[in-house]
Motif scaffolding. Structure first.
Motif, PDB file in Angstrom:
ATOM      1  N   GLU A  90      32.406  43.216  46.877  1.00 29.51           N
ATOM      2  CA  GLU A  90      32.758  44.169  45.828  1.00 29.51           C
ATOM      3  C   GLU A  90      34.129  43.865  45.214  1.00 29.51           C
ATOM      4  O   GLU A  90      34.299  43.950  44.008  1.00 29.51           O
ATOM      5  N   ILE A  91      35.109  43.569  46.077  1.00 31.48           N
ATOM      6  CA  ILE A  91      36.461  43.277  45.596  1.00 31.48           C
ATOM      7  C   ILE A  91      36.910  41.959  46.238  1.00 31.48           C
ATOM      8  O   ILE A  91      37.581  41.953  47.278  1.00 31.48           O
ATOM      9  N   PRO A  92      36.560  40.839  45.617  1.00 29.75           N
ATOM     10  CA  PRO A  92      36.872  39.529  46.219  1.00 29.75           C
ATOM     11  C   PRO A  92      38.368  39.306  46.435  1.00 29.75           C
ATOM     12  O   PRO A  92      38.764  38.615  47.371  1.00 29.75           O
ATOM     13  N   MET A  93      39.196  39.912  45.586  1.00 27.48           N
ATOM     14  CA  MET A  93      40.649  39.729  45.709  1.00 27.48           C
ATOM     15  C   MET A  93      41.148  40.276  47.044  1.00 27.48           C
ATOM     16  O   MET A  93      41.928  39.628  47.736  1.00 27.48           O
ATOM     17  N   ILE A  94      40.693  41.461  47.423  1.00 25.61           N
ATOM     18  CA  ILE A  94      41.106  42.062  48.692  1.00 25.61           C
ATOM     19  C   ILE A  94      40.489  41.276  49.850  1.00 25.61           C
ATOM     20  O   ILE A  94      41.117  41.078  50.887  1.00 25.61           O
TER      21      ILE A  94
END
Length: 188
Positions: A90-94
Motif C-alpha cells: 500500500e505504501i512502498p515508501m514506508i
C-alpha cells in the motif's frame, strides 16, 4: 392385567408425544404444541434476554479477557501479515524504511492497544449493539431449531424419564386394578 394396560397406555403416550405429526386431526404431538406456541416462546425468551441486557448480567457471561486470549493468535498473525506485506504494497515508501525490528516494535504496540481496546469494544457491543430488533430474528431461528432438535433427540435424551413415566403408568394401573378388585369383593 390393569398394570400392563397402564404401562401400555403410557408407552403409547410417550411414543406419540415425540412422533412427527401425520396430519391426523386431533393428533397430539410435542412438535405440534411447541410450534403452535413458538411465538409465545420467542417472546418469553426475548423478554428474559432483554431484562438481562438491561441489568448488565448478560455481558458477564462473556469474559472479554478470555475471548481476547482466544483470538490473540489470529489477531497477532493478521497484524504481522499487514505490517510485513500489505503495508509495503500500500505504501512502498514506508515499506522500504522499516525493517524487522521496527515491525516487531509496531506489532507489540498494536497488540498492547488491542488488548486494552477489546474489552471496551465487547462491553459496548453488549450494552448497545444487541437490541430487541436484533434479537427477534436470532431467536426465531434458534427456537425453531431447538424445537426440531428436541423432537429428534427427545426420546433418546429423555429415555430415563420416559421409562419412569411408563412404570408410573404400570403402578397406577396396578392400583386401579386393586381398587376394582376391592370394589368387586365388597359388592359380593
Amino acid at each position: 392385567m390393569s398394570a400392563l394396560l397402564g404401562w401400555l397406555i403410557m408407552a403409547a403416550f410417550c411414543y406419540l408425544l415425540f412422533r412427527k405429526p401425520s396430519g391426523f386431526p386431533g393428533q397430539l404431538s410435542l412438535e405440534k404444541v411447541l410450534l403452535a406456541r413458538k411465538d409465545q416462546i420467542i417472546t418469553l425468551v426475548e423478554s428474559g434476554l432483554i431484562k438481562q441486557l438491561e441489568e448488565g448480567s448478560l455481558k458477564n457471561i462473556v469474559n472479554p479477557d478470555a475471548a481476547y486470549q482466544q483470538l490473540n493468535p489470529m489477531i497477532e498473525q493478521h497484524i504481522d501479515v499487514f505490517l510485513r506485506h500489505k503495508l509495503k504494497q500500500e505504501i512502498p515508501m514506508i515499506g522500504s524504511l522499516i525493517g524487522d525490528r521496527t515491525i516487531s516494535q509496531l506489532k507489540t504496540v498494536f497488540m498492547k492497544q488491542l488488548e486494552e481496546l477489546f474489552p471496551q469494544v465487547m462491553e459496548t457491543y453488549f450494552e448497545k449493539a444487541i437490541t430487541k430488533t436484533e434479537l427477534q430474528p436470532i431467536l426465531e431461528r434458534t427456537v425453531g431449531r431447538a424445537i426440531h432438535y428436541t423432537i429428534i433427540a427427545g426420546p433418546t435424551f429423555f429415555k430415563g424419564e420416559l421409562r419412569s413415566l411408563q412404570w408410573l403408568g404400570a403402578v397406577f394401573g396396578f392400583i386401579i386394578g386393586l381398587l376394582q378388585l376391592l370394589l368387586i369383593l365388597v359388592m359380593l
